[in-house]
Each structure stands twice: as structure tokens, then as C-alpha cells.
Scaffold this active site. Structure first.
Site, PDB file in Angstrom:
ATOM      1  N   LYS A  58      21.656  49.256  12.042  1.00 39.65           N
ATOM      2  CA  LYS A  58      22.802  49.445  11.142  1.00 39.65           C
ATOM      3  C   LYS A  58      22.429  48.986   9.731  1.00 39.65           C
ATOM      4  CE  LYS A  58      24.637  44.943  12.551  1.00 39.65           C
ATOM      5  NZ  LYS A  58      25.502  44.273  13.540  1.00 39.65           N
ATOM      6  N   TYR A 287      19.794  35.445 -21.211  1.00 36.09           N
ATOM      7  CA  TYR A 287      21.214  35.344 -21.562  1.00 36.09           C
ATOM      8  C   TYR A 287      21.732  33.920 -21.407  1.00 36.09           C
ATOM      9  CZ  TYR A 287      21.325  40.449 -21.197  1.00 36.09           C
ATOM     10  OH  TYR A 287      21.096  41.788 -21.357  1.00 36.09           O
TER      11      TYR A 287
HETATM   12  C1  LIG Z   1      24.745  43.495  14.387  1.00 32.62           C
HETATM   13  C2  LIG Z   1      24.974  43.396  15.834  1.00 32.62           C
HETATM   14  C3  LIG Z   1      23.933  43.009  16.695  1.00 32.62           C
HETATM   15  C4  LIG Z   1      22.580  42.533  16.205  1.00 32.62           C
HETATM   16  O1  LIG Z   1      22.685  41.201  15.724  1.00 32.62           O
HETATM   17  P1  LIG Z   1      21.403  40.350  15.300  1.00 32.62           P
HETATM   18  O2  LIG Z   1      21.921  38.974  15.177  1.00 32.62           O
HETATM   19  O3  LIG Z   1      20.939  40.885  13.999  1.00 32.62           O
HETATM   20  O4  LIG Z   1      20.401  40.513  16.382  1.00 32.62           O
HETATM   21  C5  LIG Z   1      24.181  43.048  18.057  1.00 32.62           C
HETATM   22  N1  LIG Z   1      25.399  43.430  18.547  1.00 32.62           N
HETATM   23  C6  LIG Z   1      26.415  43.773  17.732  1.00 32.62           C
HETATM   24  C7  LIG Z   1      27.727  44.155  18.328  1.00 32.62           C
HETATM   25  C8  LIG Z   1      26.248  43.753  16.358  1.00 32.62           C
HETATM   26  O5  LIG Z   1      27.273  44.079  15.561  1.00 32.62           O
END
Ligand SMILES: *Cc1c(COP(=O)(O)O)cnc(C)c1O
Length: 396
Positions: A58, A287
Site C-alpha cells: 500500500k 530563510y
Molecule cells: C499496513 C498493514 C499491514 C502491514 O503493517 P507493517 O507494520 O508495515 O508490517 C498489515 N495489515 C494491515 C491490516 C495493514 O493495514
């Protein structure tokens, strides 16, 4: 180190990056495909042979480039992909990826459901209402098969999912809807990265209790999953039929006490020196003059700034690496550039490569270093690099 062209690097379909080779760039993100493969193989070794590994890609694979990471993860031993949104899933399908894709977010509009059916994505169902919306919509579009769906239980995260106490009723409802077929039941851990296991254990007990209740009503569950990166590293008991791993695939540890596998960071951020000069004692830098030269000093300007994803709150606090040496950044970080105090290596040349995040000889600056300085987490640091930085694949 072989460089692939940006055309070969499919992570980000960004037309304006393709017209220039990465070498002409003032700043870029290097993605080490060998490290992805290494991390996936190391993680697979922790799992029982039948336990599947879902690569969570994701948010453009946590800023690494979703298509490239997905392909390498799949060829290294992952068998599922996890995304948050429908467009993220479509991007993978359009790139020709045929592996099962779980949509971790909660889709529910007509357009989303239509796209899920069309692109063969597998949705998460979080509530009876959402299940009915899916069922009705699939009927309305004459979907004449049964869509694999994943039931989400809330065992204590208080985010998506039906409360674990009501899971029996929810699952029964879904089994009665002919266009839906339960592919898995899952939950998500809230504190698996904490050294204190109390809440994690409570969530685990609730998950077990919910599963027992569902099984007792005669329903067979094809697959169960529970663990994120932290859960995967904490205990085999949390692995079930699949683990959903994001952070660890990218070579980062979810916590100090969970370094029980060897991981290699995948991402490095690099930029070039664009100008070097000497300024007189008393001269302000950048800045707001938040840095005043205490002596005549040699400084370098580097072509990367907060619009590329360097948090401005690191102004006067971060270091970079040049020729294997740490160099302090000075003054306010600006949109497109930063300044460095190069007094320790005064002969630094324009066009030299600067490691902003990553390793150069014996020095290393990690996403955790930045996260600690900023009181945040490495996940957020990794996701912050903007698409203005081309992603360049390297093989080590
Ligand atoms: C993002 C997510 C993961 C992965 O999490 P990590 O801590 O990056 O391994 C697993 N399950 C769900 C439902 C998530 O939203």
C-alpha cells in the site's frame, strides 16, 4: 552496481522522469531490489512451509514503488499482495500482476465494488451493512460468480472490523449471501511492536475465541491471518495461514527488541552538490537566519528539500554523508535545497553525490534516526518521499 533505466523501473509511471536519465537528476531515491529479495527470503524462513507471505505494498509500497516491489516480492517467495485502496490494486493489475490482491481498506461505493469485481481484487468486509451492500451491488451488475471476501474482526485495534463479540452473527450472514464467498478471516494487532505483550495477548485470546465460536457453528474457514511485521517477528503463534508484512519487507525493524532477523534497508535517498562557496563569519544561512556562521566557513548547497520529502523540522538537526563522512546540515531546510557545513572536507566539489538517507562506506543514516529525531515512526518517514524524486532500481 547495475543501474536500470527508468523505463525498466516500473515503480512509478512518471512521464517526466523517463525523459531524463537518473544521472541528470539533482536528487533521487535508489531502490535495492536485491535487498527486497533478501528480506522476503529471510522472512519466509521464519514461517512454517505452508504459511503464506503477503507483501503489503500500500501507499506505493511505502514510497518504494508498488509495481516493482510487488514483482520482486512475488518472485522471491511472497504469494499475496496487500493494498489500501482500489486504485492501488488496479495499478498492480494494469502492470500484469495476477497474484491475489487483498484490499485492506473498506470499499463500499458502487464504483469501488464494480472495479473490485472487474479487476479481481479481494475486498475486506468490516460490517454486516457492508456485506449487504456488496451483495446487492454484485447482483445489480449481474456478477454471476461468488466474490472471494475477507472478514475483518476488531479484536482491540478499534479501527476497521466487526467487534469480535459479534463475529459469529456477521460470518453467518455472509455465508448466506450467494455472491460472496469467505476466503479468510483476519484481525489486526495494535501493539505488537511493544515490549509489553499484554494487549497483544488479549487480542490474540479474543481472536481465538471468535474463531472457536465461528467453527462451533459449523462454518469452515479457509484461511486465518493476524500478524503484521511486528507480529511476524514476535511469535510463530501469530502466523496462522498467512502473515501480512509491510515494513520488514523494506528492511526496517518495527522495534528495537525485534531485531531477530537480518534485514537490509531497501531505500536510499541521494542528491548532488549544486554549489560550493565560502561565507564570512557572521553571515546567516537560509530563510530566517536560523544559522549564523561562527567563522569563515565552506558550505555546500544540495538540490533536495522539503518538497522532496525531507521533513523541514530536521533543519539544523540532520546530517548527510559525503565520502563516507557525516556532514551537518545548517539553516532552514528550503523547498528545493539544503545547505551543508563542509568545513571538515573543504574540497568537496559541485556535482558530488550526497547520501541523504542510507549508507556510504562505514556511515549510515536510517529512517529510524530521522523518526527518533522527529518523534515519529519509520513508516511515516518512508512514505514521505515525493514523486518528484525518481525511483531508480539498483541491484546489489
Ligand atoms: C499496513 C498493514 C499491514 C502491514 O503493517 P507493517 O507494520 O508495515 O508490517 C498489515 N495489515 C494491515 C491490516 C495493514 O493495514
Amino acid at each position: 552496481m547495475d543501474m536500470l533505466s527508468n523505463e525498466q523501473f516500473l515503480g512509478i509511471a512518471q512521464k517526466d522522469c523517463d525523459t531524463y536519465s537518473w544521472m541528470q537528476q539533482r536528487a533521487w531515491v535508489e531502490i535495492d531490489l536485491g535487498a527486497v529479495e533478501h528480506n522476503v527470503r529471510q522472512l519466509k524462513k521464519l514461517l512454517a512451509p505452508q504459511t503464506q507471505l503477503m507483501a503489503v505494498v500500500k501507499a506505493d509500497a511505502y514510497g518504494h514503488g508498488a509495481v516493482t516491489i510487488a514483482k520482486v516480492a512475488l518472485s522471491s517467495g511472497a504469494s499475496w499482495l496487500g493494498v489500501a485502496t482500489v486504485p492501488e490494486g488496479i495499478q498492480l493489475r494494469e502492470a500484469g500482476i495476477t497474484a491475489p490482491i487483498l484490499l485492506l481498506g473498506a470499499a463500499q461505493t458502487f464504483e469501488q465494488i464494480h472495479a473490485i469485481a472487474n479487476w479481481q481484487l479481494q475486498p475486506t468486509l468490516c460490517s454486516p451493512r457492508q456485506a449487504l451492500v456488496f451483495s446487492d451491488t454484485l447482483e445489480a451488475i449481474n456478477y454471476n460468480s461468488s466474490l472471494p471476501v475477507h472478514i475483518k474482526l476488531d479484536t482491540g485495534m478499534s479501527r476497521l472490523g466487526t467487534n469480535w463479540q459479534e463475529s459469529g452473527e456477521f460470518v453467518k450472514l455472509v455465508t448466506r449471501l450467494p455472491r460472496l464467498r469467505i476466503a479468510s478471516i483476519y484481525s489486526h494487532l495494535a501493539t505488537a511492536d511493544s515490549p509489553d505483550p499484554t494487549i497483544m495477548n488479549l487480542q490474540h485470546e479474543r481472536f481465538e475465541a471468535a474463531i472457536a465460536q465461528i467453527k462451533a457453528s459449523g462454518i469452515t474457514i479457509p484461511s486465518l491471518h493476524f500478524a503484521n511485521s511486528a507480529g511476524t517477528l514476535v511469535s510463530k503463534k501469530l502466523h496462522y495461514d498467512m502473515v501480512r508484512v509491510g515494513l520488514a519487507i523494506y528492511g526496517h525493524y518495527p522495534a528495537e527488541h525485534l531485531h531477530n532477523v537480518n534485514l537490509k534497508p531497501v531505500l536510499q535517498v541521494k542528491a548532488r552538490v549544486t554549489q560550493v562557496k565560502t561565507i564570512e563569519a557572521g553571515t546567516g544561512v537560509s530563510y530566517g537566519y536560523k544559522y549564523i556562521a561562527s567563522r569563515d566557513m565552506r558550505i555546500a548547497v544540495v538540490g533536495i528539500g522539503y518538497a522532496d520529502g525531507i521533513p523541514r523540522n530536521l533543519s539544523n538537526k540532520m546530517q548527510v554523508i559525503i565520502r563516507g563522512q557525516r556532514i551537518p546540515q545548517i539553516g532552514a531546510i528550503t523547498m528545493d535545497q539544503i545547505m551543508l557545513d563542509i568545513s571538515s572536507i573543504p574540497d568537496i566539489q559541485e556535482n558530488e553525490i550526497v547520501t541523504i538517507l542510507g549508507k556510504d562506506q562505514n556511515e549510515q543514516i536510517t529512517a529510524d534516526d530521522w523518526a527518533n529525531e522527529l518523534n515519529t515512526i519509520s513508516w511515516e518517514i518512508l512514505c514521505s518521499f515525493k514523486h518528484r524524486l525518481p525511483r531508480v532500481a539498483v541491484e546489489t
